[in-house]
Every structure is written in structure tokens, then in C-alpha cells.
Design a protein around this motif. Structure first.
Motif, PDB file in Angstrom:
ATOM      1  N   ALA A 121       0.829  -1.204   0.000  1.00 59.25           N
ATOM      2  CA  ALA A 121       0.000   0.000   0.000  1.00 59.25           C
ATOM      3  C   ALA A 121       0.865   1.256   0.000  1.00 59.25           C
ATOM      4  CB  ALA A 121      -0.928  -0.004   1.216  1.00 59.25           C
ATOM      5  N   GLY A 122       1.980   1.203   0.742  1.00 61.08           N
ATOM      6  CA  GLY A 122       2.889   2.336   0.744  1.00 61.08           C
ATOM      7  C   GLY A 122       3.507   2.575  -0.615  1.00 61.08           C
ATOM      8  N   ALA A 123       3.870   1.499  -1.312  1.00 62.41           N
ATOM      9  CA  ALA A 123       4.457   1.630  -2.645  1.00 62.41           C
ATOM     10  C   ALA A 123       3.476   2.259  -3.631  1.00 62.41           C
ATOM     11  CB  ALA A 123       4.906   0.261  -3.152  1.00 62.41           C
ATOM     12  N   ALA A 124       2.200   1.886  -3.513  1.00 63.77           N
ATOM     13  CA  ALA A 124       1.188   2.400  -4.434  1.00 63.77           C
ATOM     14  C   ALA A 124       0.910   3.877  -4.218  1.00 63.77           C
ATOM     15  CB  ALA A 124      -0.103   1.599  -4.281  1.00 63.77           C
ATOM     16  N   LEU A 344      20.559   2.191  -1.434  1.00 66.29           N
ATOM     17  CA  LEU A 344      19.600   2.192  -0.334  1.00 66.29           C
ATOM     18  C   LEU A 344      18.625   1.027  -0.462  1.00 66.29           C
ATOM     19  CD1 LEU A 344      18.753   3.709   2.198  1.00 66.29           C
ATOM     20  CD2 LEU A 344      17.222   5.100   0.795  1.00 66.29           C
ATOM     21  N   GLY A 345      18.263   0.681  -1.696  1.00 71.39           N
ATOM     22  CA  GLY A 345      17.355  -0.436  -1.914  1.00 71.39           C
ATOM     23  C   GLY A 345      17.946  -1.762  -1.472  1.00 71.39           C
ATOM     24  N   GLN A 475      12.828   2.347  -1.039  1.00 71.44           N
ATOM     25  CA  GLN A 475      12.968   1.626   0.230  1.00 71.44           C
ATOM     26  C   GLN A 475      11.803   0.671   0.434  1.00 71.44           C
ATOM     27  OE1 GLN A 475      13.997   5.174   2.990  1.00 71.44           O
ATOM     28  NE2 GLN A 475      15.004   3.411   3.896  1.00 71.44           N
ATOM     29  N   THR A 476      10.598   1.154   0.131  1.00 72.23           N
ATOM     30  CA  THR A 476       9.414   0.317   0.311  1.00 72.23           C
ATOM     31  C   THR A 476       9.447  -0.900  -0.603  1.00 72.23           C
ATOM     32  OG1 THR A 476       8.096   2.257   0.923  1.00 72.23           O
ATOM     33  CG2 THR A 476       6.895   0.301   0.235  1.00 72.23           C
ATOM     34  N   VAL A 477       9.749  -0.654  -1.886  1.00 77.14           N
ATOM     35  CA  VAL A 477       9.756  -1.742  -2.863  1.00 77.14           C
ATOM     36  C   VAL A 477      10.839  -2.764  -2.536  1.00 77.14           C
ATOM     37  CG1 VAL A 477      10.202  -2.316  -5.278  1.00 77.14           C
ATOM     38  CG2 VAL A 477       8.749  -0.367  -4.704  1.00 77.14           C
ATOM     39  N   TRP A 478      12.039  -2.290  -2.229  1.00 71.88           N
ATOM     40  CA  TRP A 478      13.124  -3.227  -1.926  1.00 71.88           C
ATOM     41  C   TRP A 478      12.868  -3.951  -0.601  1.00 71.88           C
ATOM     42  CZ3 TRP A 478      17.204  -4.973  -4.735  1.00 71.88           C
ATOM     43  CH2 TRP A 478      17.437  -4.346  -5.952  1.00 71.88           C
ATOM     44  N   GLY A 479      12.191  -3.274   0.323  1.00 71.64           N
ATOM     45  CA  GLY A 479      11.795  -3.966   1.542  1.00 71.64           C
ATOM     46  C   GLY A 479      10.813  -5.088   1.243  1.00 71.64           C
ATOM     47  N   MET A 480       9.892  -4.816   0.302  1.00 70.06           N
ATOM     48  CA  MET A 480       8.934  -5.846  -0.085  1.00 70.06           C
ATOM     49  C   MET A 480       9.604  -6.994  -0.820  1.00 70.06           C
ATOM     50  SD  MET A 480       5.426  -3.928  -1.203  1.00 70.06           S
ATOM     51  CE  MET A 480       6.198  -2.867  -2.410  1.00 70.06           C
ATOM     52  N   ILE A 481      10.682  -6.689  -1.522  1.00 71.64           N
ATOM     53  CA  ILE A 481      11.425  -7.757  -2.195  1.00 71.64           C
ATOM     54  C   ILE A 481      12.256  -8.545  -1.186  1.00 71.64           C
ATOM     55  CG2 ILE A 481      13.277  -8.222  -3.844  1.00 71.64           C
ATOM     56  CD1 ILE A 481      12.272  -5.804  -5.453  1.00 71.64           C
ATOM     57  N   GLY A 482      12.935  -7.813  -0.301  1.00 71.47           N
ATOM     58  CA  GLY A 482      13.838  -8.454   0.642  1.00 71.47           C
ATOM     59  C   GLY A 482      13.136  -9.349   1.636  1.00 71.47           C
ATOM     60  N   LEU A 483      12.025  -8.859   2.181  1.00 70.69           N
ATOM     61  CA  LEU A 483      11.340  -9.627   3.216  1.00 70.69           C
ATOM     62  C   LEU A 483      10.756 -10.936   2.689  1.00 70.69           C
ATOM     63  CD1 LEU A 483       9.214  -8.067   6.007  1.00 70.69           C
ATOM     64  CD2 LEU A 483       8.524 -10.191   4.943  1.00 70.69           C
TER      65      LEU A 483
END
Length: 578
Positions: A121-124, A344-345, A475-483
Motif C-alpha cells: 500500500a505504501g508503494a502504491a 539504499l534499496g 525503500q518500500t519496494v526493496w523492503g517488499m522484495i527483501g522480506l
């Protein structure tokens, strides 16, 4: 998503002032948009300095004006700190309690969606906040963001199914993305470049305090009165934050707003906002994440659904690029800007992958098994490292103006920390070795401040708000990828190794499948099984977490390599394109 050169002048026209002229923080930094502008050779309007006020005013009057402007900056940023504190507390609470929440609904294997839905939701909505705040003012968008976050927390607190809780996380995430990005945009509006890193360090300190308290607080509430109060308890402070922002943040002011022409312009601006692109982007990220969540867990990696989702993500990427633009193309003309986003990503992916696994590691491996409070408290070294790193980074940048060496240092520290986890975290971890997550948090704190400055040095003022929003988006997108990547790696290794161990213990295929299903669905399963099965489950979790730490290590090393190619630039003078 990207904005063509032809829209530049309309983009400049949308930069309306946040503060009145009396609130300007310094005479040499033209953050306020009410100053004159001139056209340069490349067709972009740039601010030009007005008459030097120190020559027309006495020294005492000048100092008085500067002191008043400084106090105004302090007041504006301070009223937003409560919201930052609560938002960061929320994230840490979720990291500490996601296993407990999901286990209540017998969905432990899907617990990562409590975090992914928030980030999705944050990414959108991330890039929309920068654009909307340019048009309608920072204050209005801050209040909207806080309200959405508060409503989402309430939904989570009263949710009766996993789907309802995930819905609440989606609403909260749509609000939290604005809470995080807009405070940084406000800082860049109000302060000279050398002071930005230090003020961001202060904000980071408050955020770190929230993350530090969130883990043990959420675990304590879960142990005593239930995890729901961890979220319902956030509603009163956010309500107070909304009241403070309404009272103290400056109104969006412009003489153009008084004319009918301005109203037509505002409608035109609104029609150009990339709502379609935001939804396409959310679908794109979802199509990329689903294979990571489903592959090897719900369906085999060779299942046609995996390839269909990957194909859909490629189509959505094409549609997203072709959608109505929201980001100026000039942001991506600078190699250093692209490197800042990528570094950062990768570091965010590494850190969130680690933070997701730390409470789970101690809940599984410690004897006797710790409470949720104790497991959540193990996150504190990382968040304290984040605070220390942010303060040091801000101070060094303000004094020396150097940021590249800080980024390299930060990535080196983080890589060493992740390597230590792989070498030493094999169960029965003592107190000193539990501190190995400190370097990862420290590196994240240093890098986030330094990379924010490296971006600002190469981005024009007229594109700063969307650039900052895009950095938070990365940050949000890479967090969603990393997690989910770390979780997918852990789940795959856990299931494979547990199956092998159980077969060696003499269980048949049906019994193995049942035990694996129970072990990945409820963390409390370990307490109710016999010793040989418990040992097999614990060791399999350790194996899976070892590989997830390896993923974090690989991401951090990649960020370190990219940091070498950053260029150190001077921080003095007006910020413009290189």
C-alpha cells in the motif's frame, strides 16, 4: 511514472510556497517558493536570490530574524515527531508479533503478508504524496496520511480474520508512506543542505526510539492483554498528532489561490496525477511478490502459475512505463541518483530480511522459549545501531560535507554483521553474540542519511519532492522484495531439511507432511511435540534462517560494490543539476 521534458515549466508552476516570507530559514537557501525565478539556458526556471537583507537591515535585526526563522523550523518539525514515533513503533511491534498474530489464525506460513501488505500500500501511494503536496500543500496531505494510518490501526485491532487484519495493514501502509516522506520533504523545504542530514538524524533518533520500544512493548502487550491492544493503543497518540499538525503546521499559501485561474490550474494539475500508474505499479509489485510467497510453499517452483505471474509482471511493467507520468525524467539523468536509489534499496532488503527473522530465531532456538516481549527485545541492538549511525552520519556531513566515505563504511559494517550471523548463530546464542545485529542497524542509519544527501546534491530543487518520494518508494519496494525473498528462502530450506530429518527418524510420507504443515503454521507447535521431533524442527529453522542471513549478506555486499562508484560532490551553494 516518468515525466517528459515538456512538462518542466508546468512542474515549476506547481511548486507553491509552504511558508510565508517571514518563515524563511536562511537568506542563502531558496527553499521557499515565493522568491523570483528566471529561465536558464536549458528551459528550466530556477530561483534567483533577492537583495541581501543583511545590507538593508541592521545586524541585530538580521540575527533576530534568523533566530525567529530557526524557532519556526523547530516548531514545524517537532509537531511531526509524534507521528514519526508512533509509525516506527508500529513497524517494530509488527516485526515482534507477526508470528503470534498469524498463529492465532493458523496462518504462520503467511505471516509475512502482514508486513508485505503494509509495504505494498505504501508503494502504491508513495509518489502520489509528493505530487499532491506540491499542489494542495504539505499540511493537508500530512493530516490525510495520519488519518488513514489511524483508521488502519483500528481495523487491525478489531479484525476477526487474517484477511481483515491484512486489510487494516493496507490502510495503515497507505497513510504511513505519507507520514515518512512528507517530513523529509518539509526538512528540505526549510533548511540549507548541510543542515539537512543533521535534522534528519534528529528525526531518525525519534524514529529509532519508537522502533526500540515497539518490539518489547508489542511483545509485552501480547503476553499480558493481547496483541490487538498494540494497535488500538496507537489511535489516541495519532489523534493528538492530527490536532497538533492542524494547529501548528503552516497553511498552504499562494496569492494565485485567490483567482479563478488558479482554481482551473489546480483542476488541471489534479487531472495529471498518475492514479492509474499508482494502481498499475501496485499490481506490478504484487505480481512479482506472489511467486516469492507461493513458490516452494503453496505450489512448486515449476508450476504454471509462477510463470503466468512473472509474465503478467512484464506486461504490467510495460503498461506502467506507458502510463501518465508522475516523476520527472531528469531525476534519472544522474548516475549518482540512480546509484543512491540502488544502494539504499539493497541495504533495505538486507536489513528487513534480517529484522523479520530475528524474533523468530530466538522464539525457536532459546530454551526455555522466551516470551514475545523478550523475543521482540532482541531487535533493540539493530534499532539502536540505526540511531547511533544516523547521528554520527549527520554530524560528520554537517562538519565535513563528505558522504561517499560514510556510505562505503556503512556497507562494510553491515556486511561484517551479516557474515557474523552466518558464522555464529546456530542456536543457544548468548547475550554478546546476540549483538551481532548491531552493525547491520548501524550501517542502515549511516547510509540512509548519507544517501539522502547524495541524492539532494544532484537533483534540482523543482524536482526535489518527487525525488524524495521516489527514494522512499525504493525503500518500500526493496523492503517488499527483501522480506518475502528471505522468508521464501527460509521456508524452502526449512521444509526440505525438516522432511529429510523426519524421514530419517522413521516417519512415513503422510506423517512428514502433517508435521511440516503444523511446524510452519504455528510457532507454539514446538512446545507440544516430542523431543526428537522438536530438535528436528529447531535445527531445520536454524538452517533456513542461515540461508536468509546469506541473502542479507549478498545484498549488503552488492550495495558496497555500488557505493564505490558514487562521486563525492561539494555541498556548498545552490542545489541544481550537475
Amino acid at each position: 511514472m516518468i515525466q517528459r521534458h515538456g512538462d518542466e515549466q508546468s512542474q515549476v508552476a506547481e511548486r507553491e510556497p509552504l511558508l510565508s516570507e517571514t518563515a524563511q530559514p536562511s537568506s542563502d537557501y531558496h527553499a521557499c517558493r515565493s522568491i523570483p525565478e528566471e529561465a536558464t539556458g536549458d528551459g528550466v526556471l530556477r530561483p534567483v536570490p533577492e537583495v541581501d537583507e543583511e545590507r538593508s537591515l541592521g545586524r541585530e535585526e538580521t540575527e533576530s530574524l534568523k533566530e525567529g526563522a530557526h524557532m519556526n523550523v523547530v516548531k514545524i518539525i517537532s509537531v511531526m515527531l509524534l507521528g514519526i514515533f508512533v509509525a516506527q513503533t508500529d513497524g517494530s511491534i509488527l516485526m515482534a508479533t507477526h508470528a503470534i498474530i498469524a498463529s492465532e489464525f493458523n496462518a504462520l506460513k503467511n505471516s509475512s503478508w502482514l508486513i508485505i501488505s503494509f509495504s505494498l500500500a505504501g508503494a502504491a501511494t508513495q509518489t502520489l504524496y509528493g505530487k499532491l503536496s506540491d499542489i494542495y500543500g504539505r499540511k493537508r496531505m500530512v493530516i490525510i496520511a495520519y488519518t488513514m494510518f489511524m483508521v488502519g490501526c483500528a481495523i487491525v485491532g478489531v479484525g476477526q480474520t487474517m484477511s481483515q487484519v491484512v486489510l487494516g495493514r493496507i490502510v495503515s501502509g497507505a497513510g504511513a508512506s505519507g507520514m515518512s516522506a512528507l517530513v523529509s520533504v518539509l526538512i528540505t523545504d526549510l533548511l540549507p543542505l548541510r543542515e539537512v542530514a543533521q535534522w534528519r538524524a534528529y528525526v531518525n533518533l525519534v524514529a529509532t526510539l519508537g522502533r526500540s520500544l515497539g518490539g518489547p512493548l508489542g511483545g509485552c502487550l501480547a503476553d499480558i492483554i493481547g496483541w490487538r491492544w498494540s494497535f488500538l493503543g496507537q489511535v489516541p497518540p495519532i489523534t493528538l498528532a492530527i490536532i497538533l499538525c492542524s494547529a501548528y503546521l503552516p497553511n498552504h499559501t499562494s496569492t494565485l489561490d485567490e483567482t479563478d485561474v488558479a482554481n482551473q490550474l489546480k483542476k488541471s494539475k489534479f487531472s495529471r496525477i498518475d492514479f492509474k500508474g499508482a494502481f498499475i505499479f501496485a499490481a506490478l509489485v504484487l505480481a512479482l511478490l506472489l511467486p516469492l510467497e507461493l513458490g516452494g510453499v503453496n505450489v512448486p517452483w515449476s508450476h504454471p502459475l509462477i510463470f503466468v505471474l512473472l509474465g503478467a509482471s512484464a506486461i504490467l511493467l510495460v503498461l506502467f512505463i506507458a502510463a501518465e507520468p508522475i516523476l520527472p525524467l531528469e531525476i534519472f539523468h544522474s548516475k549518482d541518483a540512480i546509484l543512491s536509489f540502488l544502494i539504499l534499496g539493497f541495504q533495505t532488503a538486507a536489513q528487513l530480511g534480517l529484522m523479520f527473522g530475528v524474533p523468530l530465531y530466538f522464539q525457536v532456538t532459546s530454551t526455555p522459549r522466551p516470551s514475545a516481549t523478550v523475543a521482540g527485545a532482541h531487535l533493540m541492538p539493530a534499532v539502536m545501531g540505526n540511531a547511533v549511525g544516523g547521528i554520527i552520519s549527520g554530524s560528520v556531513i554537517k562538519r565535513s560535507g563528505r558522504y561517499k566515505s560514510l556510505v562505503i563504511w556503512a556497507m562494510t559494517c553491515s556486511s561484517i554483521g551479516y557474515l557474523l550471523l552466518m558464522l555464529r548463530w546456530h542456536g543457544n546464542t548468548n547475550f554478546l553474540e546476540s549483538l551481532y545485529i548491531f552493525p547491520g542497524g548501524f550501517g542502515m542509519g549511516v547510509a540512509s542519511s548519507a544517501l539522502f544527501i547524495s541524492l539532494q546534491v544532484v537533483i534540482d530543487l523543482v524536482h526535489m519532492a518527487p525525488a524524495v518520494s521516489f527514494m522512499y518508494l525504493m525503500q518500500t519496494v526493496w523492503g517488499m522484495i527483501g522480506l518475502p525473498a528471505a522468508n521464501a528462502i527460509m521456508q524452502t530450506v526449512l521444509r526440505r531439511n525438516l522432511g529429510i530429518r523426519l524421514l530419517k527418524l522413521g516417519y512415513d510420507s503422510a506423517e512428514v507432511a502433517e508435521i511440516i504443515s503444523d511446524a510452519v503454521s504455528d510457532v507454539d507447535f514446538i512446545d507440544g511435540t516430542i523431543e526428537k521431533v522438536r530438535n528436528a524442527v529447531v535445527q531445520s529453522y536454524i538452517d533456513g534462517l542461515w540461508w536468509s542471513h546469506g541473502f542479507s549478506f549478498a545484498c549488503s555486499v552488492t550495495a558496497l560494490v555500488l557505493a564505490v562508484f558514487l562521486k563525492q560532490r561539494r555541498l556548498d551553494g545552490h542545489k541544481s543539476k550537475p
